[in-house]
Write a protein that holds these residues in place. Structure first.
Motif, PDB file in Angstrom:
ATOM      1  N   ARG A  13       0.796  -1.228   0.000  1.00 51.92           N
ATOM      2  CA  ARG A  13       0.000   0.000   0.000  1.00 51.92           C
ATOM      3  C   ARG A  13       0.827   1.276   0.000  1.00 51.92           C
ATOM      4  O   ARG A  13       0.391   2.304  -0.520  1.00 51.92           O
ATOM      5  CB  ARG A  13      -0.932  -0.002   1.219  1.00 51.92           C
ATOM      6  N   ARG A  17       2.118   3.125  -3.927  1.00 47.87           N
ATOM      7  CA  ARG A  17       1.710   4.519  -4.080  1.00 47.87           C
ATOM      8  C   ARG A  17       2.913   5.411  -4.365  1.00 47.87           C
ATOM      9  O   ARG A  17       2.858   6.316  -5.208  1.00 47.87           O
ATOM     10  CB  ARG A  17       0.994   4.998  -2.817  1.00 47.87           C
ATOM     11  N   ARG A  20       4.276   4.890  -7.997  1.00 49.31           N
ATOM     12  CA  ARG A  20       3.432   5.530  -9.013  1.00 49.31           C
ATOM     13  C   ARG A  20       3.617   7.044  -9.015  1.00 49.31           C
ATOM     14  O   ARG A  20       3.711   7.669 -10.084  1.00 49.31           O
ATOM     15  CB  ARG A  20       1.967   5.180  -8.772  1.00 49.31           C
ATOM     16  N   ARG A  21       3.678   7.633  -7.841  1.00 46.99           N
ATOM     17  CA  ARG A  21       3.833   9.083  -7.766  1.00 46.99           C
ATOM     18  C   ARG A  21       5.195   9.519  -8.299  1.00 46.99           C
ATOM     19  O   ARG A  21       5.307  10.556  -8.968  1.00 46.99           O
ATOM     20  CB  ARG A  21       3.649   9.548  -6.307  1.00 46.99           C
ATOM     21  N   HIS A 169      -2.617   6.166   4.161  1.00 49.03           N
ATOM     22  CA  HIS A 169      -1.536   5.683   3.302  1.00 49.03           C
ATOM     23  C   HIS A 169      -1.178   6.725   2.238  1.00 49.03           C
ATOM     24  O   HIS A 169       0.003   6.928   1.918  1.00 49.03           O
ATOM     25  CB  HIS A 169      -1.944   4.385   2.597  1.00 49.03           C
ATOM     26  N   ASP A 170      -2.180   7.389   1.683  1.00 45.21           N
ATOM     27  CA  ASP A 170      -1.919   8.407   0.665  1.00 45.21           C
ATOM     28  C   ASP A 170      -1.101   9.561   1.227  1.00 45.21           C
ATOM     29  O   ASP A 170      -0.233  10.119   0.535  1.00 45.21           O
ATOM     30  CB  ASP A 170      -3.232   8.941   0.092  1.00 45.21           C
ATOM     31  N   ALA A 173       2.501   8.423   1.525  1.00 45.81           N
ATOM     32  CA  ALA A 173       3.123   8.362   0.206  1.00 45.81           C
ATOM     33  C   ALA A 173       3.469   9.746  -0.320  1.00 45.81           C
ATOM     34  O   ALA A 173       4.570   9.972  -0.842  1.00 45.81           O
ATOM     35  CB  ALA A 173       2.199   7.639  -0.771  1.00 45.81           C
ATOM     36  N   ASP A 174       2.543  10.684  -0.184  1.00 44.41           N
ATOM     37  CA  ASP A 174       2.811  12.041  -0.675  1.00 44.41           C
ATOM     38  C   ASP A 174       3.947  12.697   0.102  1.00 44.41           C
ATOM     39  O   ASP A 174       4.783  13.403  -0.479  1.00 44.41           O
ATOM     40  CB  ASP A 174       1.548  12.891  -0.578  1.00 44.41           C
TER      41      ASP A 174
END
Length: 291
Positions: A13, A17, A20-21, A169-170, A173-174
Motif C-alpha cells: 500500500r 503509491r 506511481r507518484r 496511506h496516501d 506516500a505524498d
C-alpha cells in the motif's frame, strides 16, 4: 531529479503509491520485491531481479546503480530486524548514498508497542552506517483504525482512554515523495513524525464508524489478560499476539497521540481526517454494514 530511486514494498500500500507518484513526476524508479510477478506494472519504471531483505547478494544486485533506497519496513516476523539490517548493508555495499526508511511513531528501545522497538533498532543501524538518511515515523493507519472493529461491530483492546493520530496511506506516500524528490540534503538526518490532523479516542473512532456504517459500533476497553484471551484462538505465535496487544497499550500510554504538521509540510496539502478517509473509502467499513 535525483539518481535512480529503488522502491521496496512496491506491491504494498505504501511502496506502490510511492512508486506511481515518483514515475508520474518523471523520477527514475526501480521496483524491488521478492516476487517480481507481484509487482505493479508502472509505465516508466524498471523492475529489479527478485530480492528478499534477508538475501544480501540479491539485495546488492537489486540496488546496484541506484542512488536512493526507499525502505519500507518488512512484514513483522521473528527475524524482521536482522533482515532489515541485511538489506541496509547490501544497499550501502551496492553504492546507495541515501536511505529513506519508513519507521513508526514513538520508535524507541522502551516503546510500549513491541514492533516499534524493531524500528528503533533499524534506525540506529542506518545511522551507524554513515549513509545519508531520513526517517518517516508514521502513526497507525486510518485503514487499520477502521479494521479494528470486528464484524460484530466491536473494537476490543486495552487502549484505555488513550488517543491515536492515525494517518492515511496516501498522506504517507505524498510526504515520502516530497522527501525523495528533494535530493539537496534538506532532509538528511531528519526524523519526521507523520500523523493525521487529529488524535481520536477509540470511542470516538467507533462513533464515526457507526455514522458511516449505519449500525452501532462500540469500543470495549479490555484488560491485558482479556486481550490475550480474546486473541488466543487466532493461532498466532506469542510474539505476534504481544505485538497486537501492545499496539493498544501504546495508545493507552499516550504514545500514539502526537499530532504534527509534517504531512502538510512535506505533501503540501492538509492531512486526511478519519471522517474524510471513511467518506472516500467506503470499502474500509464494508464489513460493518448491516446485511
Amino acid at each position: 531529479m535525483p539518481a535512480v530511486i529503488a522502491v521496496t514494498g512496491a506491491s504494498g500500500r505504501i511502496g506502490g503509491r510511492v512508486a506511481r507518484r515518483l514515475t508520474e513526476r518523471g523520477a527514475a524508479t526501480r521496483l524491488l520485491g521478492r516476487d517480481p510477478a507481484r509487482l505493479p506494472s508502472i509505465p516508466g519504471s524498471s523492475v529489479a531481479p527478485p530480492a528478499a531483505y534477508g538475501d544480501s547478494a540479491a539485495m546488492r544486485r537489486a540496488c546496484d546503480g541506484t542512488g536512493t533506497l526507499f525502505l519500507v519496513s518488512a512484514r513483522e516476523s521473528r527475524d524482521r530486524v536482522q533482515a532489515q539490517l541485511t538489506a541496509v548493508d547490501a544497499a550501502v555495499s551496492a553504492g546507495v548514498e541515501r536511505i529513506v526508511y519508513v519507521s513508526f511513531l514513538g520508535a524507541g528501545p522502551g516503546a510500549t508497542f513491541t514492533f516499534a522497538r524493531d524500528h528503533w533498532h533499524t534506525e540506529e543501524y542506518i545511522r551507524a552506517t554513515g549513509v545519508r538518511h531520513t526517517f518517516l515515523r508514521d502513526s497507525f493507519y486510518l485503514a487499520a483504525l477502521a479494521a479494528m472493529a470486528g464484524a460484530d461491530g466491536v473494537i476490543r483492546g486495552p487502549g484505555g482512554e488513550g488517543r491515536v493520530s492515525a494517518v492515511a496511506h496516501d498522506d504517507i506516500a505524498d510526504a515520502a515523495v516530497g522527501v525523495l524528490l528533494a535530493d539537496d540534503g534538506a532532509h538528511d538526518g531528519v526524523t519526521y513524525e507523520l500523523t493525521g490532523p487529529e488524535a481520536l479516542s477509540l470511542s470516538e473512532a467507533a462513533a464515526e464508524l457507526s455514522r458511516f456504517a449505519g449500525r452501532e459500533v462500540t469500543y470495549v476497553a479490555e484488560t491485558r489478560e482479556e486481550a490475550y484471551a480474546s486473541r488466543a484462538g487466532y493461532g498466532a505465535e506469542e510474539w505476534e499476539v504481544t505485538g497486537w496487544v501492545t499496539s493498544y497499550e501504546a495508545i493507552a500510554a499516550g504514545e500514539m497521540s502526537t499530532v504534527t504538521d509534517a504531512v502538510p509540510k512535506l505533501a503540501e496539502r492538509p492531512a486526511t481526517s478519519f471522517t474524510e478517509f471513511l467518506r472516500e473509502n467506503p470499502e474500509s467499513y464494508r464489513h460493518l454494514r448491516p446485511l
